[in-house]
Design a protein around this motif. Structure first.
Motif, PDB file in Angstrom:
ATOM      1  N   PHE A   8      44.975 -55.696  10.759  1.00  0.00           N
ATOM      2  CA  PHE A   8      44.249 -54.791   9.563  1.00  0.00           C
ATOM      3  C   PHE A   8      45.370 -53.541   9.460  1.00  0.00           C
ATOM      4  O   PHE A   8      45.801 -53.018   8.388  1.00  0.00           O
ATOM      5  CB  PHE A   8      43.181 -54.533  10.142  1.00  0.00           C
ATOM      6  CG  PHE A   8      42.457 -53.457   9.281  1.00  0.00           C
ATOM      7  CD1 PHE A   8      41.825 -53.793   7.720  1.00  0.00           C
ATOM      8  CD2 PHE A   8      42.599 -51.966   9.243  1.00  0.00           C
ATOM      9  CE1 PHE A   8      41.277 -52.932   7.118  1.00  0.00           C
ATOM     10  CE2 PHE A   8      42.156 -50.975   8.360  1.00  0.00           C
ATOM     11  CZ  PHE A   8      41.335 -51.547   7.127  1.00  0.00           C
ATOM     12  N   ILE A   9      45.678 -52.984  10.734  1.00  0.00           N
ATOM     13  CA  ILE A   9      46.580 -51.853  10.671  1.00  0.00           C
ATOM     14  C   ILE A   9      47.890 -52.204  10.140  1.00  0.00           C
ATOM     15  O   ILE A   9      48.438 -51.375   9.432  1.00  0.00           O
ATOM     16  CB  ILE A   9      46.616 -51.048  11.933  1.00  0.00           C
ATOM     17  CG1 ILE A   9      45.521 -50.696  12.365  1.00  0.00           C
ATOM     18  CG2 ILE A   9      47.632 -50.025  11.884  1.00  0.00           C
ATOM     19  CD1 ILE A   9      45.125 -50.175  13.846  1.00  0.00           C
ATOM     20  N   SER A  10      48.438 -53.324  10.381  1.00  0.00           N
ATOM     21  CA  SER A  10      49.883 -53.669  10.023  1.00  0.00           C
ATOM     22  C   SER A  10      49.793 -54.119   8.429  1.00  0.00           C
ATOM     23  O   SER A  10      50.611 -53.684   7.673  1.00  0.00           O
ATOM     24  CB  SER A  10      50.256 -55.011  10.659  1.00  0.00           C
ATOM     25  OG  SER A  10      50.673 -54.868  12.171  1.00  0.00           O
ATOM     26  N   GLY A  11      48.805 -54.474   7.838  1.00  0.00           N
ATOM     27  CA  GLY A  11      48.645 -54.797   6.697  1.00  0.00           C
ATOM     28  C   GLY A  11      48.453 -53.622   5.916  1.00  0.00           C
ATOM     29  O   GLY A  11      49.143 -53.176   4.712  1.00  0.00           O
ATOM     30  N   CYS A  12      47.851 -52.509   6.354  1.00  0.00           N
ATOM     31  CA  CYS A  12      47.767 -51.021   5.552  1.00  0.00           C
ATOM     32  C   CYS A  12      49.312 -50.561   5.520  1.00  0.00           C
ATOM     33  O   CYS A  12      49.591 -49.935   4.613  1.00  0.00           O
ATOM     34  CB  CYS A  12      46.952 -50.008   6.577  1.00  0.00           C
ATOM     35  SG  CYS A  12      45.267 -50.411   6.341  1.00  0.00           S
ATOM     36  N   SER A  43      38.512 -42.508   5.334  1.00  0.00           N
ATOM     37  CA  SER A  43      39.130 -41.606   4.290  1.00  0.00           C
ATOM     38  C   SER A  43      40.600 -41.267   4.468  1.00  0.00           C
ATOM     39  O   SER A  43      40.388 -39.937   4.809  1.00  0.00           O
ATOM     40  CB  SER A  43      38.211 -40.593   3.463  1.00  0.00           C
ATOM     41  OG  SER A  43      38.821 -40.182   2.426  1.00  0.00           O
ATOM     42  N   MET A  44      41.641 -41.814   4.370  1.00  0.00           N
ATOM     43  CA  MET A  44      42.973 -41.455   4.830  1.00  0.00           C
ATOM     44  C   MET A  44      43.996 -42.159   4.316  1.00  0.00           C
ATOM     45  O   MET A  44      43.608 -43.381   3.629  1.00  0.00           O
ATOM     46  CB  MET A  44      42.978 -41.376   6.499  1.00  0.00           C
ATOM     47  CG  MET A  44      43.295 -42.799   6.765  1.00  0.00           C
ATOM     48  SD  MET A  44      42.795 -42.878   8.704  1.00  0.00           S
ATOM     49  CE  MET A  44      44.220 -41.893   9.203  1.00  0.00           C
ATOM     50  N   ALA A  45      45.106 -41.697   3.964  1.00  0.00           N
ATOM     51  CA  ALA A  45      46.297 -42.522   3.329  1.00  0.00           C
ATOM     52  C   ALA A  45      46.552 -43.708   4.292  1.00  0.00           C
ATOM     53  O   ALA A  45      46.722 -43.604   5.597  1.00  0.00           O
ATOM     54  CB  ALA A  45      47.497 -41.810   3.204  1.00  0.00           C
ATOM     55  N   PRO A  46      46.538 -44.991   3.866  1.00  0.00           N
ATOM     56  CA  PRO A  46      46.661 -46.024   4.598  1.00  0.00           C
ATOM     57  C   PRO A  46      47.858 -46.143   5.512  1.00  0.00           C
ATOM     58  O   PRO A  46      47.794 -46.917   6.569  1.00  0.00           O
ATOM     59  CB  PRO A  46      46.592 -47.299   3.687  1.00  0.00           C
ATOM     60  CG  PRO A  46      45.838 -46.823   2.440  1.00  0.00           C
ATOM     61  CD  PRO A  46      46.116 -45.229   2.397  1.00  0.00           C
TER      62      PRO A  46
END
Ligand SMILES: [Zn+2]
Length: 256
Positions: A8-12, A43-46
């Motif tokens: 998920f974090i890599s995808g962002c 709520s933050m920039a991915p």
């Protein structure tokens, strides 16, 4: 869960690196064992998501946080909750404001599959106009702020009021939303939706600039099913490349 959080974090990060998301837009994924829950970042920039503490779990039913003490989330999470609710086979969703795609939502020019990697399921991408669906009292800022608007958008992924028939839906003057069977497939589709839009815009410009130009030859409808199937067995190859790109870029941190 650990590998899901990592993906998920890599995808962002990949979606930021490829200019699908900036400080706006978001990725989500359905919970792997709880069918009634999905995950999004706060709520933050991915691009700045870095650990599981940045990820919030929401109920699909009403997009409320599983933990009432969760940090502030995105206003438009109803896009995600209503699509997961309607289509049990959707595992991941991306909402983007890509400037390469938005012109196709406001010009009347249909976004059509130009290249075999487009991953669209139909001959042209449907366009959701929120103006047709605001109700009295709704804030008219184009955002999907409630369940009713999310439900209307979700219906555009089905041309026959049944199962999923579209992978991508444009949103007039706003962006697009794309669905997939995994984070990796959804990221692939989002990147190639923008790529397809850039290629189509270039082809449209060329088609008016030279006397030898012919009508644009889009992917033929008989070529769409096999082309889409090809993307489904091959998307892990670009995914691995994209993960290496963001891991080699100091802006991004993935602690999952
Ligand atoms: Zn938006």
């Amino acid at each position: 869960m650990e590998s899901l959080h990592k993906s998920f974090i890599s995808g962002c990060h990949i979606l930021h690196y490829h200019r699908i998301l900036d400080a706006y837009g978001h990725l989500s994924v359905r919970h792997p064992t709880r069918n009634d829950v999905f995950l999004m970042c706060r709520s933050m920039a991915p691009a700045t998501v870095s650990s599981r503490l940045d990820i919030i779990e929401y109920y699909i039913e009403d997009a409320s946080p599983v933990d009432p003490g969760s940090p502030l989330g995105y206003v438009e999470r109803f896009i995600h909750s209503e699509i997961y609710k309607r289509y049990s086979d959707v595992q991941s969703i991306i909402h983007s404001h890509s400037p390469d795609v938005v012109p196709y939502s406001i010009s009347g020019v249909p976004l059509q599959p130009c290249v075999h990697l487009a991953g669209f399921l139909g001959k042209k991408v449907p366009n959701f106009d929120i103006l047709d669906f605001y109700e009295t009292g709704d804030v008219r800022d184009l955002l999907i702020r409630n369940r009713q608007l999310g439900k209307q958008l979700a219906s555009y992924f089905s041309s026959n009021s049944g199962g999923l028939t579209e992978a991508v839906v444009l949103m007039r003057g706003h962006g697009f939303t794309v669905v997939g069977g995994s984070i990796e497939e959804c990221v692939f589709r989002a990147i190639y939706t923008s790529e397809n839009a850039r290629i189509q815009s270039s082809a449209l410009a060329l088609s008016t600039a030279h006397p030898l130009a012919t009508d644009i030859k889009y992917i033929h409808e008989t070529e769409i099913p096999a082309s889409t199937a090809m993307t489904q067995w091959s998307y892990m190859r670009p995914w691995k490349l994209w993960v290496q790109e963001v891991e080699a870029t100091s802006l991004y941190t993935n602690l999952a």
